[in-house]
Design a protein around this motif. Structure first.
Motif, PDB file in Angstrom:
ATOM      1  N   ARG A  72       1.197  -1.422   0.226  1.00  0.00           N
ATOM      2  CA  ARG A  72      -0.073   0.266   0.316  1.00  0.00           C
ATOM      3  C   ARG A  72       0.863   1.047  -0.092  1.00  0.00           C
ATOM      4  N   ASN A  73       2.046   0.978   0.383  1.00  0.00           N
ATOM      5  CA  ASN A  73       3.076   2.323   0.328  1.00  0.00           C
ATOM      6  C   ASN A  73       4.203   2.550  -1.083  1.00  0.00           C
ATOM      7  N   LEU A  74       3.392   1.856  -1.842  1.00  0.00           N
ATOM      8  CA  LEU A  74       4.100   1.740  -2.996  1.00  0.00           C
ATOM      9  C   LEU A  74       4.240   3.025  -3.977  1.00  0.00           C
ATOM     10  N   PRO A  75       2.800   3.735  -3.765  1.00  0.00           N
ATOM     11  CA  PRO A  75       3.256   5.286  -4.352  1.00  0.00           C
ATOM     12  C   PRO A  75       3.317   6.095  -4.188  1.00  0.00           C
ATOM     13  N   THR A  76       3.273   5.943  -2.818  1.00  0.00           N
ATOM     14  CA  THR A  76       3.891   6.791  -1.811  1.00  0.00           C
ATOM     15  C   THR A  76       5.592   6.840  -1.513  1.00  0.00           C
ATOM     16  N   TYR A  77       5.694   6.202  -1.211  1.00  0.00           N
ATOM     17  CA  TYR A  77       7.253   5.526  -1.983  1.00  0.00           C
ATOM     18  C   TYR A  77       7.966   6.389  -3.303  1.00  0.00           C
ATOM     19  N   LEU A  78       7.316   5.762  -4.450  1.00  0.00           N
ATOM     20  CA  LEU A  78       7.717   5.558  -6.485  1.00  0.00           C
ATOM     21  C   LEU A  78       6.689   7.435  -6.300  1.00  0.00           C
ATOM     22  N   GLN A  89       8.216   9.853  -4.448  1.00  0.00           N
ATOM     23  CA  GLN A  89       9.121  10.372  -4.196  1.00  0.00           C
ATOM     24  C   GLN A  89       9.986  10.313  -4.843  1.00  0.00           C
ATOM     25  N   ALA A  90      10.478   9.062  -5.286  1.00  0.00           N
ATOM     26  CA  ALA A  90      11.482   8.428  -5.983  1.00  0.00           C
ATOM     27  C   ALA A  90      11.278   8.849  -7.456  1.00  0.00           C
ATOM     28  N   PHE A  91      10.451   8.985  -8.521  1.00  0.00           N
ATOM     29  CA  PHE A  91      10.190   9.632  -9.335  1.00  0.00           C
ATOM     30  C   PHE A  91       9.924  11.273  -9.667  1.00  0.00           C
ATOM     31  N   MET A  92       9.692  11.607  -8.652  1.00  0.00           N
ATOM     32  CA  MET A  92       9.131  13.315  -8.777  1.00  0.00           C
ATOM     33  C   MET A  92      10.013  13.976  -7.878  1.00  0.00           C
ATOM     34  N   GLU A  93      10.514  13.610  -6.829  1.00  0.00           N
ATOM     35  CA  GLU A  93      12.302  14.342  -6.774  1.00  0.00           C
ATOM     36  C   GLU A  93      13.268  13.903  -8.135  1.00  0.00           C
ATOM     37  N   SER A  94      13.188  13.107  -8.057  1.00  0.00           N
ATOM     38  CA  SER A  94      14.291  12.735  -9.313  1.00  0.00           C
ATOM     39  C   SER A  94      13.708  13.650 -10.929  1.00  0.00           C
ATOM     40  N   ASN A  95      12.511  13.385 -11.399  1.00  0.00           N
ATOM     41  CA  ASN A  95      12.793  14.111 -12.410  1.00  0.00           C
ATOM     42  C   ASN A  95      11.353  15.063 -12.814  1.00  0.00           C
ATOM     43  N   GLY A  96      11.494  15.999 -11.851  1.00  0.00           N
ATOM     44  CA  GLY A  96      10.878  16.712 -11.934  1.00  0.00           C
ATOM     45  C   GLY A  96      11.352  17.688 -12.004  1.00  0.00           C
ATOM     46  N   LYS A  97      12.547  18.143 -12.947  1.00  0.00           N
ATOM     47  CA  LYS A  97      13.061  19.159 -13.264  1.00  0.00           C
ATOM     48  C   LYS A  97      12.773  19.799 -14.769  1.00  0.00           C
ATOM     49  N   ILE A  98      12.761  21.110 -14.622  1.00  0.00           N
ATOM     50  CA  ILE A  98      12.536  22.311 -15.759  1.00  0.00           C
ATOM     51  C   ILE A  98      14.193  21.817 -16.346  1.00  0.00           C
ATOM     52  N   VAL A  99      15.306  22.253 -15.811  1.00  0.00           N
ATOM     53  CA  VAL A  99      16.708  22.485 -16.715  1.00  0.00           C
ATOM     54  C   VAL A  99      16.935  21.457 -17.088  1.00  0.00           C
ATOM     55  N   GLY A 100      17.379  21.318 -18.634  1.00  0.00           N
ATOM     56  CA  GLY A 100      18.236  20.729 -18.846  1.00  0.00           C
ATOM     57  C   GLY A 100      19.400  19.873 -19.144  1.00  0.00           C
TER      58      GLY A 100
END
Ligand code: F6P
Length: 551
Positions: free
Chosen positions: A345-351, A353-364
């Motif tokens: 049940r905690n997989l979405p919450t864990y992911l 952070q993993a996805f959004m902290e990693s790839n939430g970027k506008i600068v190339g």
């Protein structure tokens, strides 16, 4: 900054342009039609590896598009980027660090060189220290300050120092020993008060986890808990009941943790990828070193699959590309992840952070803003609960939400009746999302219920399901430490695949800094240590907070 990773803007790649044109061509072709047209569709959309099946056939793509996506990965230089990561090159360029969480689950002892030094011997020593300690706590040889056995362990950490360990401890509840494990993360005092309820300082081990040992939430919680503890016992007791995980040894020692009780971590392990390191101490305490090694083994197997498998059959690569497909060519903003098991049940919450902290970027990677979408929003909950909560919007809403469905074929406790019902829901949802229900089907159904034609016409529009909603099905044999390790590593690598294609740096997280800086200014204002000038809204909020009595 040294150029280690390729620097190729997504929108300038030939395959990007071809994919744009291809998307226009097939925009009106339904997934069902793709199935009709392609008799051998499952040949390339069905990825069968170890005990995991990944079925991507229920997506808005055919062989031509799939090939173009593979070409996109090649053009973006993904193969070189993967090798650079595994070899320990400093691909976290903005922090000048290597990214080597994969070394922690390296299946053999083959050397990995960082700044000309093989990191494996030191890494194995760190792991051994953790295993020995965990064994002692579990079998009762490590005692609390008064000589009693440890029965409870509290993990004090936040972000990567909380989410990954919490996910795994809960996911592997079936493999857990007698230790009662709790987590304190939020800075909110009420949260830690609740967690401490009923806690006996004599039999509790506190594990402070902070890579930086500088995170406001963790240090504030650790200080308050240490004060609470020392109110009841002599100072020397800390040594038996407090340990820490950190890469900042100096700060950890000055907090009062003896150096023997520090489990170090290296700067080449990013916070959100750290559950495999000593940050996983709480996991190792909960399930024991043997099972912890199984978790590492599963991740290690996925690592070598990711590193060595051609892109067409490479699970993280294919999943990353499918996600890019919807994000950049269909305007999809979010992705749902639905594990059909309460254990995850905690997989979405864990992911998140993993996805959004990693790839939430506008600068190339060239230092300039990109002109396309990057990181998608990740959300979800366990199925079947989610079906009764937000699936309405996925089925009949206006938004396109590609969804991952994850399930285990066997239940852990062999309850066939429940498991069959769970699996039937899991499968039926992906079928329903793809097929939908057209007007004729709705009218037939209504007329078979005896409804008059006029009423049928009125109600039919509300009962029509457009269908053509994309899903990935991830079917795993059984939830074990090993399969969980593989699953988590699969998503970790998917993140990197996306980051490379989007031409961004996935392993830094500068975006969380500004809020931290401002919070410290606002705190000074609230505590009357300074009077900073803010906008009228912020000033007023601070004023109100200061005026109100504390309790
Ligand atoms: O604020 C973000 C972050 O730096 C995460 O990346 C990290 O997982 C978390 O804070 C906790 O950091 P630390 O382990 O240094 O306390």
């Amino acid at each position: 900054m040294p150029k280690i990773l390729p620097d190729k803007s997504l929108s300038k790649l030939d395959s990007y342009k071809l994919l744009k044109a291809y998307q226009k061509q097939i925009a009106e072709v339904s997934i069902k039609k793709h199935f009709k047209k392609e008799h051998d569709r499952l040949k390339y959309t069905w990825l069968d590896w170890e005990n995991i099946i990944v079925d991507i056939s229920k997506n808005r793509i055919d062989k031509k598009g799939f090939n173009l996506l593979i070409r996109l990965a090649k053009e973006a230089g993904l193969d070189k980027a993967i090798e650079a990561q595994f070899k320990g090159e400093k691909i976290n360029t903005t922090e000048n660090r290597a990214v080597l969480h994969t070394a922690l689950r390296n299946l053999d002892n083959s050397p990995i060189f960082l700044d000309d030094k093989d990191i494996i011997p030191e890494l194995r020593a760190m792991q051994q220290k953790m295993y020995v300690f965990c064994e002692k706590v579990i079998n009762g040889h490590w005692r609390g300050y008064s000589g009693k056995k440890i029965t409870q362990v509290i993990n004090i950490g936040i972000g990567g120092s909380d989410l990954g360990p919490k996910l795994v401890v809960e996911a592997l509840a079936n493999y857990k020993n007698h230790l009662d494990i709790r987590f304190i993360s939020n800075i909110e005092g009420d949260h830690h008060k609740e967690i401490l309820k009923g806690i006996n300082p004599e039999t509790t081990l506190f594990v402070i986890v902070s890579k930086s040992f500088n995170t406001q939430e963790t240090i504030t919680n650790a200080n308050s808990i240490r004060d609470w503890f020392l109110k009841q016992v002599p100072h020397s007791s800390i040594e038996k009941n407090f340990v820490a995980v950190s890469s900042n040894i100096e700060k950890t020692v000055s907090f009062g943790i003896s150096s023997d009780n520090i489990f170090p971590m290296k700067d080449w392990v990013g916070g959100r990828f750290s559950l495999w390191s000593s940050v996983g101490l709480i996991i190792c305490l909960a399930i024991g070193p043997k099972q912890f090694k199984e978790l590492l083994k599963g991740a290690g197997k996925m690592d070598s699959h990711f590193r060595n498998t051609p892109f067409e059959k490479n699970i993280p690569v294919v999943l990353g590309l499918i996600s890019v497909w919807y994000n950049n060519f269909w305007g999809s903003e979010s992705e749902a992840i639905i594990p059909y098991t309460q254990y995850l049940r905690n997989l979405p919450t864990y992911l998140q952070q993993a996805f959004m902290e990693s790839n939430g970027k506008i600068v190339g990677r060239n230092g300039r803003s990109v002109n396309y979408q990057t990181g998608s929003i990740i959300w979800g909950a366990s199925g079947t609960n989610a079906q009764h909560a937000f699936f309405q919007l996925i089925h009949q809403g206006t938004k396109l939400i590609p969804t991952d469905f994850i399930c285990f074929r066997k239940s852990l406790n062999g309850n066939e009746d429940h498991q069959n019902k769970l699996l039937s829901n899991f499968i039926a949802q992906t079928e329903a999302l793809m097929n939908g229900k057209n007007e004729t089907e709705v009218l037939d159904e209504l007329s078979s219920l005896g409804m008059n034609p006029l009423e049928q016409k009125k109600i039919a529009p509300f009962k029509i399901f457009e269908g053509n909603k994309p899903t990935n099905t991830i079917l795993i044999d059984k939830l074990t430490p090993e399969s969980l390790g593989s699953l988590i590593a699969m998503y970790e690598h998917k993140i990197y695949v996306q980051g490379i294609i989007w031409n961004i740096f996935s392993y830094d997280q500068w975006g969380v800094e500004l809020g931290k800086q401002l919070a410290s200014k606002v705190l000074d204002d609230i505590e009357d240590k300074s009077k900073n000038s803010h906008d009228p809204s912020t000033n007023k909020l601070i004023e109100i907070i200061k005026k109100r009595p504390f309790n």
